[in-house]
Enzyme design. Structure first.
Site, mmCIF file in Angstrom:
data_model
loop_
_atom_site.group_PDB
_atom_site.id
_atom_site.type_symbol
_atom_site.label_atom_id
_atom_site.label_comp_id
_atom_site.label_asym_id
_atom_site.label_seq_id
_atom_site.Cartn_x
_atom_site.Cartn_y
_atom_site.Cartn_z
ATOM 1 N N HIS A 184 0.864 -1.181 0.000
ATOM 2 C CA HIS A 184 0.000 0.000 0.000
ATOM 3 C C HIS A 184 0.897 1.227 0.000
ATOM 4 O O HIS A 184 1.719 1.410 0.888
ATOM 5 C CB HIS A 184 -0.909 0.026 1.235
ATOM 6 N N CYS A 185 0.769 2.069 -1.013
ATOM 7 C CA CYS A 185 1.632 3.239 -1.179
ATOM 8 C C CYS A 185 0.906 4.482 -0.678
ATOM 9 O O CYS A 185 -0.129 4.875 -1.227
ATOM 10 C CB CYS A 185 2.017 3.405 -2.654
#
Length: 346
Positions: A184-185
């Site tokens: 998850h960025c």
């Protein structure tokens, strides 16, 4: 020299902050969280118990909301940094380079790279990363085989109440299971999965190229100015009145005092190029070996093996990457994820 000390402190500060943000991005238990917890344990002998409880709640809650929930904070920060850097480039570097008759295509290159980077950013951040739903679950289960070590058949996600397809993971920030989950960025405010991994790789490479182009042009400008001023063949008087030839420390100080914003921007984009270059090299390695960041991190627990294991079955499990199909096919899979029909044909 006092100036060089302050400048090195600035460079170290930017590097440490950038590294911390990269380490914290997408991790369930981030490096920053562990560091804060260790520091609080050391200070617990000096801080009153009630104050410790209040501080722990505020710090833990803030860090959790910052790195483990969906928020546009890092997206705004990302845009603000790009606007500040390109504002300085346009305001000073472009103007000076134009007066010194730099080639126009070289001066426009950062803008072209920025346009490509923003396109990849929008496509990656707005795309469906591969969210697993009840309607597509049956087909996604058939895409990848279970390796029996990292991904085992019959494992059910307690939140989504569905069997996890191989190479999938539940993202606590998004609240969904993602097919071929990478990470998850926070900078994209989105997960990186099967459907947008290719755009993320292009986004990362274009961002690295943009920072490198800005650094190269800024450095070329300062070098041209030094050569035109003939500073390297000059001398200066110190506080005691003694004459010394111009050396690198004095030259850096002179450039900083003359062009402070350009030198600060150069230091920032140089560090950014190094950090992003390392991350890009790691992402390319994952793409070439058909691994995700999540799989690479988990494989450290099992002991990674790229070859068939000859050890007895009663020994400790050793993870083998069964998804690698060769460098070229691995890279193509990033941009064209396989489907259940394609796997059946193979």
């Amino acid at each position: 020299m006092d100036f060089l000390t302050l400048f090195l402190v600035y460079l170290c500060f930017v590097l440490v902050v950038t590294a911390l943000l990269c380490l914290c991005s997408g991790r369930k238990e981030s490096f920053l969280t562990r560091s804060v917890n260790r520091a609080s344990q050391v200070l617990s002998l000096l801080i009153p118990t009630q104050l410790q409880r209040v501080t722990h709640r505020v710090t833990h809650g803030a860090l959790h909301r910052l790195f483990h929930t969906r928020s546009c904070l890092f997206v705004v920060l990302h845009m603000a940094l790009q606007a500040a850097v390109f504002g300085e480039y346009t305001w000073e570097v472009f103007g000076y380079c134009w007066e010194l008759q730099f080639h126009l295509l070289l001066l426009l290159l950062p803008y072209l790279l920025l346009a490509g980077n923003m396109g990849c950013f929008l496509l990656c951040s707005r795309a469906n990363p591969g969210i697993i739903t009840k309607s597509n679950h049956a087909s996604l289960v058939k895409v990848y085989a279970y390796d029996g070590v990292m991904f085992q058949r019959g494992t059910v996600c307690p939140t989504c109440t569905m069997e996890k397809p191989a190479r999938s993971k539940h993202c606590s920030a998004c609240g969904t299971c993602v097919h071929r989950f990478d990470h998850h960025c926070v900078w994209l405010n989105n997960c990186v999965g099967a459907s947008n991994a290719g755009w993320f790789l292009l986004y990362l490479l274009s961002l690295t190229a943009t920072a490198a182009a800005l650094a190269a042009l800024s450095l070329a400008l300062l070098t041209r100015l030094v050569l035109l001023s003939n500073l390297m063949h000059s001398s200066y008087l110190d506080a005691q009145g003694q004459e010394h030839p111009v050396e690198i420390p004095f030259l850096v100080q002179h450039l900083f005092l003359t062009f402070p914003r350009i030198v600060f921007m150069l230091g920032f984009v140089l560090l950014l190029t190094l950090v992003l270059g390392g991350y890009s090299a790691f992402s390319l390695y994952l793409a070439f070996t058909n691994q995700t960041t999540n799989e690479w991190c988990k494989s450290r627990r099992f002991g990674l093996s790229h070859h068939l294991s000859s050890q007895p079955p009663d020994r400790q499990l050793v993870y083998k990457n069964i998804y690698s199909k060769g460098l070229w096919r691995n890279l193509m899979e990033i941009f064209r994820p396989p489907t259940a029909l394609e796997r059946k044909k193979k």
